[in-house]
Design an enzyme around this catalytic site. Structure first.
Site, PDB file in Angstrom:
ATOM      1  N   ASP A  13       0.819  -1.217   0.000  1.00  0.00           N
ATOM      2  CA  ASP A  13       0.000   0.000   0.000  1.00  0.00           C
ATOM      3  C   ASP A  13       0.849   1.261   0.000  1.00  0.00           C
ATOM      4  OD1 ASP A  13      -2.403  -1.629   0.350  1.00  0.00           O
ATOM      5  OD2 ASP A  13      -1.765  -1.843   2.435  1.00  0.00           O
ATOM      6  N   LYS A  16       2.539   2.202  -5.263  1.00  0.00           N
ATOM      7  CA  LYS A  16       3.436   1.812  -6.366  1.00  0.00           C
ATOM      8  C   LYS A  16       2.969   2.348  -7.718  1.00  0.00           C
ATOM      9  CE  LYS A  16       3.284  -2.556  -4.933  1.00  0.00           C
ATOM     10  NZ  LYS A  16       2.867  -2.423  -3.516  1.00  0.00           N
ATOM     11  N   GLY A  40      -4.403  -4.588  -4.004  1.00  0.00           N
ATOM     12  CA  GLY A  40      -4.995  -3.675  -4.977  1.00  0.00           C
ATOM     13  C   GLY A  40      -4.221  -2.387  -5.043  1.00  0.00           C
ATOM     14  N   HIS A  41      -4.359  -1.681  -6.145  1.00  0.00           N
ATOM     15  CA  HIS A  41      -3.770  -0.360  -6.247  1.00  0.00           C
ATOM     16  C   HIS A  41      -4.710   0.528  -7.044  1.00  0.00           C
ATOM     17  CE1 HIS A  41      -2.080  -2.964  -9.396  1.00  0.00           C
ATOM     18  NE2 HIS A  41      -2.150  -1.933 -10.189  1.00  0.00           N
ATOM     19  N   GLN A 223       2.080  -6.773  -3.401  1.00  0.00           N
ATOM     20  CA  GLN A 223       2.484  -6.697  -1.996  1.00  0.00           C
ATOM     21  C   GLN A 223       3.811  -5.936  -1.848  1.00  0.00           C
ATOM     22  OE1 GLN A 223       1.600 -10.134  -3.151  1.00  0.00           O
ATOM     23  NE2 GLN A 223      -0.467  -9.405  -2.838  1.00  0.00           N
TER      24      GLN A 223
END
Length: 428
Positions: A13, A16, A40-41, A223
């Protein structure tokens, strides 16, 4: 042209997508090489915001080929859902390539993940319950289902039946759940064959040829370093290698292909799920960081645990990954604080540790040794040059760079993609 890796330096988190944005049109391929839809991003393109869980962020950039390579475990229901959602918003998803060797997350993986976590009670790992761990366990145990198996119904059925022979015993006799029908699983997996057919290929060959053609390949880790199965805070980790070494095994490109390793680190630290967290805050400072940084998981919605910047952890990530550049995100969240503590070492039972303790118990009991830096009240969201930042913010960046083991090449000063201060070219 280079192969570039982007990974997280903390527990995920870190933002990225910000580093990916900075490379923009200079990238030809974006490769997801580990994990699944357990991370998720959020990617912001103009006025549009996209939450991605399985797909590489390159799916949103015209002209870029997004790749899901062999190291990923793929939930086909999630894949179809994300593709349909993006297609409905006008995104061209036909460019996606998926490795024939990638493993598949089935219904029984998701079921086992959830019931096992509940069964553990107080000893829970903090899994997202999306079947990631059980799918990787089957891969290692050599009873996994791969994408290519969906194109041979006979092999697919044999593998599903073999896997369920033991798993149904566990579900029924230990967890008091109903057995899962092999027919149901096979029928479900076969329903994705038409969707997969145009996108499945030998992605290792595809990427090798891309490098030979002088294309730029970006590896996007799921991750982060401290969640890596080998190098993270085991057992409170993910089930794959999220570090630089995982890019090679997870894609089929050799280790020497990587030219640059970019690690993204927040100006403070967050974590989701269980596990040790030396700088975690349980007071109004933690609430402030969570509120100002909107620290809630993209995939799970869970509130993130928040703490101050951990310099020994950043140095550890720099060593493990061979970091050439750090991207520091969310510096703006710290605006308004009178002082900003930074963890420079740990105290473990009265003994100072300047680096991360190798012993799990020591890290669990580590108390942060802080050095405090003066804060700033100015709004830094409009800064685009280092010189535009307040003096105290400049000093904070310089101090973190000196402690973290590699240069800081970019700094995020707001949530929008253009709100960034670039200090060094990430490809230079």
């Amino acid at each position: 042209m280079p192969a570039v890796l982007i990974t997280g330096a903390q527990w995920g988190d870190e933002g990225k997508g910000r580093a990916t944005d900075l490379l923009g049109s200079r990238v030809d391929y974006v490769v997801k090489f580990n994990g699944g839809n357990n991370a998720g991003h959020t990617v912001v393109v103009g006025a549009e915001k996209y939450a991605l869980h399985l797909l590489p962020s390159g799916i949103l950039t015209p002209g870029v080929t997004p790749v899901i390579s062999n190291g990923v475990v793929v939930d086909l229901e999630v894949l179809r859902g994300e593709l349909e959602a993006l297609g409905g918003r006008g995104v061209d998803v036909s460019r996606l390539k998926v490795s024939a060797n990638a493993h598949v997350i089935t219904a029984y993986h998701r079921t086992l993940d959830k019931v096992t976590e509940r069964f553990l009670g107080k000893r829970q790992i903090g899994t997202t319950g999306r079947g990631i761990g059980p799918a990787y366990a089957d891969k290692i145990n050599r009873v996994g289902i791969r994408i290519q198996d969906i194109f041979d119904e006979g092999i697919l059925r044999q593998k599903v039946e073999a896997a369920l022979e033991f798993k149904n015993q566990v579900l029924v006799k230990i967890y008091n759940r109903r057995a899962i029908s092999a027919d149901e699983v096979v029928e479900d997996l076969l329903s994705y064959r038409e969707m997969l057919e145009p996108m499945v290929c030998d992605t290792a060959l595809l990427l090798h040829e891309a490098m030979q053609d002088d294309k730029t390949v970006l590896f996007e880790a799921g991750q982060a370093t401290m969640l890596d199965i080998d190098h993270g805070t085991y057992p409170f980790v993910t089930s794959s290698n999220a570090t630089a070494g995982g890019a090679s095994t997870g894609s089929g490109l050799p280790p020497h292909a990587l030219d640059r390793v970019i690690s993204v680190v927040k100006a403070y630290t967050t974590r989701v799920g269980a596990g040790p967290f030396p700088t975690e805050l349980f007071d109004e400072s933690g609430d402030y960081l969570r509120k100002q940084g909107f620290e809630f998981g993209t995939t799970t919605g869970r509130p993130r645990r928040c703490g101050w910047y951990d310099a020994p952890m950043a140095r550890y990530a720099a060593r493990i990954n061979g970091v050439t550049d750090f991207v520091l995100t969310k510096l703006d969240v710290l605006s308004g604080l009178k002082t900003i503590p930074v963890c420079v070492a740990y105290d473990v039972n009265g003994v100072r540790h300047d680096e991360m303790p190798v012993n799990q118990s020591d890290f669990h009991h580590a108390k942060p040794v802080y050095e405090e830096f003066p804060g700033w009240n100015e709004d830094i969201s409009g800064a685009r040059r280092f010189e535009d930042l307040p003096k105290n913010a400049q000093d904070y960046i310089i101090a973190l760079e000196g402690m973290s083991g590699s240069r800081i090449s970019a700094v995020g000063v707001g949530p929008e993609r253009e709100q960034v201060v670039v200090l060094h070219d990430l490809l230079g």
